[in-house]
Design a protein around this motif. Structure first.
Motif, PDB file in Angstrom:
ATOM      1  N   ASN A  34      -0.253  -8.086  -8.490  1.00 39.67           N
ATOM      2  CA  ASN A  34      -0.773  -7.389  -8.968  1.00 39.67           C
ATOM      3  C   ASN A  34      -1.599  -5.934  -9.376  1.00 39.67           C
ATOM      4  O   ASN A  34      -1.733  -5.378  -7.845  1.00 39.67           O
ATOM      5  CB  ASN A  34      -2.569  -8.366  -8.804  1.00 39.67           C
ATOM      6  CG  ASN A  34      -3.398  -7.826  -9.516  1.00 39.67           C
ATOM      7  OD1 ASN A  34      -3.414  -6.930 -10.653  1.00 39.67           O
ATOM      8  ND2 ASN A  34      -3.917  -8.612  -9.960  1.00 39.67           N
ATOM      9  N   ARG A  35      -0.577  -5.437  -9.854  1.00 39.13           N
ATOM     10  CA  ARG A  35      -1.025  -3.820  -8.927  1.00 39.13           C
ATOM     11  C   ARG A  35      -2.481  -2.837 -10.006  1.00 39.13           C
ATOM     12  O   ARG A  35      -2.838  -3.132 -11.156  1.00 39.13           O
ATOM     13  CB  ARG A  35      -0.018  -3.016 -10.347  1.00 39.13           C
ATOM     14  CG  ARG A  35       1.125  -3.083  -9.114  1.00 39.13           C
ATOM     15  CD  ARG A  35       2.377  -2.104  -9.895  1.00 39.13           C
ATOM     16  NE  ARG A  35       3.968  -2.306  -8.781  1.00 39.13           N
ATOM     17  CZ  ARG A  35       4.698  -1.902  -8.748  1.00 39.13           C
ATOM     18  NH1 ARG A  35       4.728  -0.759  -9.692  1.00 39.13           N
ATOM     19  NH2 ARG A  35       5.926  -1.936  -8.278  1.00 39.13           N
ATOM     20  N   LEU A  36      -2.884  -2.004  -8.861  1.00 38.01           N
ATOM     21  CA  LEU A  36      -3.989  -1.316  -8.733  1.00 38.01           C
ATOM     22  C   LEU A  36      -3.708  -0.200  -8.918  1.00 38.01           C
ATOM     23  O   LEU A  36      -3.424   0.083  -7.617  1.00 38.01           O
ATOM     24  CB  LEU A  36      -5.438  -2.045  -8.357  1.00 38.01           C
ATOM     25  CG  LEU A  36      -6.613  -0.821  -9.195  1.00 38.01           C
ATOM     26  CD1 LEU A  36      -7.018  -1.303 -10.177  1.00 38.01           C
ATOM     27  CD2 LEU A  36      -7.429  -1.695  -7.988  1.00 38.01           C
ATOM     28  N   ARG A  37      -3.326   1.183  -9.892  1.00 38.16           N
ATOM     29  CA  ARG A  37      -3.379   2.499  -8.812  1.00 38.16           C
ATOM     30  C   ARG A  37      -4.616   3.030  -9.127  1.00 38.16           C
ATOM     31  O   ARG A  37      -5.246   3.005  -9.694  1.00 38.16           O
ATOM     32  CB  ARG A  37      -2.311   2.890 -10.528  1.00 38.16           C
ATOM     33  CG  ARG A  37      -0.801   2.557 -10.122  1.00 38.16           C
ATOM     34  CD  ARG A  37      -0.070   3.084 -10.749  1.00 38.16           C
ATOM     35  NE  ARG A  37       1.670   3.239 -10.779  1.00 38.16           N
ATOM     36  CZ  ARG A  37       2.349   3.641  -9.391  1.00 38.16           C
ATOM     37  NH1 ARG A  37       1.742   3.718  -8.906  1.00 38.16           N
ATOM     38  NH2 ARG A  37       3.521   2.755  -9.657  1.00 38.16           N
ATOM     39  N   SER A  38      -3.999   4.262  -8.342  1.00 34.69           N
ATOM     40  CA  SER A  38      -5.439   5.597  -8.274  1.00 34.69           C
ATOM     41  C   SER A  38      -4.699   6.648  -7.934  1.00 34.69           C
ATOM     42  O   SER A  38      -4.529   7.433  -6.848  1.00 34.69           O
ATOM     43  CB  SER A  38      -6.474   4.413  -7.175  1.00 34.69           C
ATOM     44  OG  SER A  38      -7.702   5.968  -6.875  1.00 34.69           O
ATOM     45  N   ASP A  39      -5.512   7.885  -8.909  1.00 37.57           N
ATOM     46  CA  ASP A  39      -4.100   8.880  -8.669  1.00 37.57           C
ATOM     47  C   ASP A  39      -5.518   9.752  -9.159  1.00 37.57           C
ATOM     48  O   ASP A  39      -6.556   9.449  -9.956  1.00 37.57           O
ATOM     49  CB  ASP A  39      -3.516   8.720 -10.018  1.00 37.57           C
ATOM     50  CG  ASP A  39      -2.228   7.910  -9.912  1.00 37.57           C
ATOM     51  OD1 ASP A  39      -1.618   7.118  -9.017  1.00 37.57           O
ATOM     52  OD2 ASP A  39      -2.251   7.775 -10.902  1.00 37.57           O
ATOM     53  N   VAL A  69       0.602  -0.807   0.210  1.00 34.39           N
ATOM     54  CA  VAL A  69      -0.326  -0.220  -0.484  1.00 34.39           C
ATOM     55  C   VAL A  69       1.005   1.152   0.002  1.00 34.39           C
ATOM     56  O   VAL A  69       1.791   1.400   1.005  1.00 34.39           O
ATOM     57  CB  VAL A  69      -0.954   0.549   1.467  1.00 34.39           C
ATOM     58  CG1 VAL A  69      -1.643   1.224   1.420  1.00 34.39           C
ATOM     59  CG2 VAL A  69      -1.834  -1.091   1.049  1.00 34.39           C
ATOM     60  N   ASP A  70       0.724   2.246  -0.903  1.00 33.93           N
ATOM     61  CA  ASP A  70       1.572   3.649  -1.431  1.00 33.93           C
ATOM     62  C   ASP A  70       0.421   4.338  -1.444  1.00 33.93           C
ATOM     63  O   ASP A  70       0.305   4.718  -2.455  1.00 33.93           O
ATOM     64  CB  ASP A  70       2.065   3.252  -2.141  1.00 33.93           C
ATOM     65  CG  ASP A  70       3.066   4.692  -1.876  1.00 33.93           C
ATOM     66  OD1 ASP A  70       3.363   5.589  -1.189  1.00 33.93           O
ATOM     67  OD2 ASP A  70       4.963   4.397  -2.364  1.00 33.93           O
ATOM     68  N   LEU A  71       0.370   5.843  -0.423  1.00 34.92           N
ATOM     69  CA  LEU A  71      -0.721   6.592  -0.903  1.00 34.92           C
ATOM     70  C   LEU A  71      -0.655   7.731  -0.640  1.00 34.92           C
ATOM     71  O   LEU A  71      -0.847   8.585   0.322  1.00 34.92           O
ATOM     72  CB  LEU A  71      -2.067   6.140   0.550  1.00 34.92           C
ATOM     73  CG  LEU A  71      -2.435   5.138  -0.599  1.00 34.92           C
ATOM     74  CD1 LEU A  71      -4.010   4.568   0.846  1.00 34.92           C
ATOM     75  CD2 LEU A  71      -3.408   4.879  -1.171  1.00 34.92           C
ATOM     76  N   GLY A 117      -1.327   7.038  -5.497  1.00 35.30           N
ATOM     77  CA  GLY A 117      -1.815   5.607  -5.168  1.00 35.30           C
ATOM     78  C   GLY A 117      -1.377   4.308  -5.806  1.00 35.30           C
ATOM     79  O   GLY A 117      -1.717   4.482  -6.978  1.00 35.30           O
ATOM     80  N   LEU A 118      -1.093   3.124  -5.084  1.00 36.25           N
ATOM     81  CA  LEU A 118      -0.095   1.925  -5.206  1.00 36.25           C
ATOM     82  C   LEU A 118      -1.405   0.781  -4.656  1.00 36.25           C
ATOM     83  O   LEU A 118      -0.627   1.188  -3.371  1.00 36.25           O
ATOM     84  CB  LEU A 118       1.033   2.152  -5.884  1.00 36.25           C
ATOM     85  CG  LEU A 118       1.353   0.299  -5.393  1.00 36.25           C
ATOM     86  CD1 LEU A 118       1.243   0.043  -6.819  1.00 36.25           C
ATOM     87  CD2 LEU A 118       2.551   0.547  -6.188  1.00 36.25           C
ATOM     88  N   LEU A 119      -1.949   0.273  -4.683  1.00 32.69           N
ATOM     89  CA  LEU A 119      -2.589  -0.892  -4.232  1.00 32.69           C
ATOM     90  C   LEU A 119      -2.163  -2.121  -4.541  1.00 32.69           C
ATOM     91  O   LEU A 119      -2.849  -2.503  -5.681  1.00 32.69           O
ATOM     92  CB  LEU A 119      -4.175  -0.426  -3.739  1.00 32.69           C
ATOM     93  CG  LEU A 119      -4.171   0.603  -2.782  1.00 32.69           C
ATOM     94  CD1 LEU A 119      -6.258   0.913  -3.263  1.00 32.69           C
ATOM     95  CD2 LEU A 119      -3.909   0.545  -1.765  1.00 32.69           C
TER      96      LEU A 119
END
Length: 249
Positions: free
Chosen positions: A154-159, A111-113, A143-145
Motif C-alpha cells: 500500500n503506497r502513498l507518495r508525496s512529491d 520509507v524513501d525520502l 517521497g514514498l511511504l
C-alpha cells in the motif's frame, strides 16, 4: 506539501550587500558515505505507526560554484539518499491510506525520502580562520511511504518542493591542517518541521594553487515531523556518522 512550500521567512537576503565573494571562480565537489541509525513512525489520517527500521548506508553527493560577483548568490546542488525498510507486528488495528490492518498483522514498511537540494547562498565572512554562509535551500522531494502485508503493498507518495533556511560555519584551527564545521537546513511551519544538521572535522590532505583535497569525518542528523501534510503524519529520524571527500579547484 503546500503548507511548507508557501511559508518561510529569512533574513538572509539582507546580507547580500555585505557578502564577501571569492576573488576567483571556485568549484567544489564532494561525496559522503553515511551510516544511519533510523527510527520513528508514520501514518495517514488516522494516526501513526512506529516501525523497527533497519540501519542503512546512505550516500550524498554535491557540487558548488562560488564566483567573484557579490550581488549574485553562489549555488550548491546536493543529492541525498534517505531510505530505510521497517517491520512491526501490530498491537492494535491500523488504517493506512484507506486500508485497514488488524492487530496481530506482520506489517513491513518502506520509507524513501531521497531528495535534491538546490541552495543559493552568500558568503558573509570568508577567510582562512572563519567562513560563514547564509542562504536558502529548495528541497525537491520525490517521497514514498509504503506498508505491506502478506498480500499486497500500500503506497502513498508525496512529491514537491520544500524551502528551508541554510547556514554553514567553518572555523580553521591555527597552525594545523584541520577545519571544524557545521551546516544546517531547517524550517518549522505550524506543527510540521524539517531539520537537517551536520557537524564535522576536515583534514586538508592536499592544498596548492591547482587543487585542494579534503577528508571529512562528521555526524549528520535528519528529523522529519509532518502533521497532516497532504494527509501524511510522520516522526522520522535518520542519524549517524559519515566519511566524506571534497575536491576544490
Amino acid at each position: 506539501m503546500k503548507k511548507i512550500a508557501v511559508a518561510i521567512i529569512t533574513p538572509t537576503l539582507l546580507f547580500a550587500g555585505t557578502a564577501q565573494a571569492d576573488t576567483i571562480l571556485g568549484v567544489y565537489a564532494g561525496g559522503q558515505i553515511w551510516d544511519t541509525s533510523n527510527s520513528g513512525s508514520f501514518g495517514s489520517g488516522n494516526g501513526s505507526q512506529e516501525f523497527s527500521f533497519d540501519d542503512e548506508k546512505q550516500q550524498s553527493f554535491y557540487v558548488a560554484l562560488e564566483h567573484p560577483i557579490p550581488i549574485l548568490p553562489n549555488i550548491k546542488i546536493r543529492e541525498n539518499e534517505l531510505s530505510s525498510q521497517g517491520l512491526v507486528t501490530l498491537t492494535q488495528d491500523f488504517t493506512y491510506n484507506g486500508q485497514g490492518y488488524a492487530a496481530g498483522t506482520a506489517l513491513g514498511s518502506t520509507v524513501d525520502l531521497s531528495h535534491t537540494d538546490f541552495t543559493l547562498y552568500y558568503e558573509i565572512f570568508d577567510n582562512d580562520l572563519l567562513t560563514v554562509d547564509l542562504g536558502l535551500t529548495a528541497k525537491k522531494v520525490d517521497g514514498l511511504l509504503a506498508v505491506r502485508d502478506a498480500q499486497s503493498e500500500n503506497r502513498l507518495r508525496s512529491d514537491g518542493w520544500i524551502p528551508t533556511g541554510y547556514a554553514q560555519v567553518r572555523v580553521g584551527i591555527p597552525a594545523t591542517d584541520l577545519t571544524v564545521y557545521g551546516l544546517a537546513n531547517a524550517i518549522t511551519v505550524d506543527d510540521s518541521s524539517i531539520r537537517d544538521v551536520e557537524a564535522g572535522i576536515e583534514y586538508r590532505m592536499i592544498e596548492n594553487l591547482a587543487i585542494d583535497l579534503n577528508l571529512q569525518l562528521g555526524y549528520r542528523d535528519v528529523k522529519i515531523e509532518l502533521d497532516d501534510l497532504d494527509g501524511i503524519y510522520s516522526d522520522l529520524q535518520f542519524k549517524g556518522p559519515y566519511l566524506g571527500l571534497e575536491i576544490h579547484f
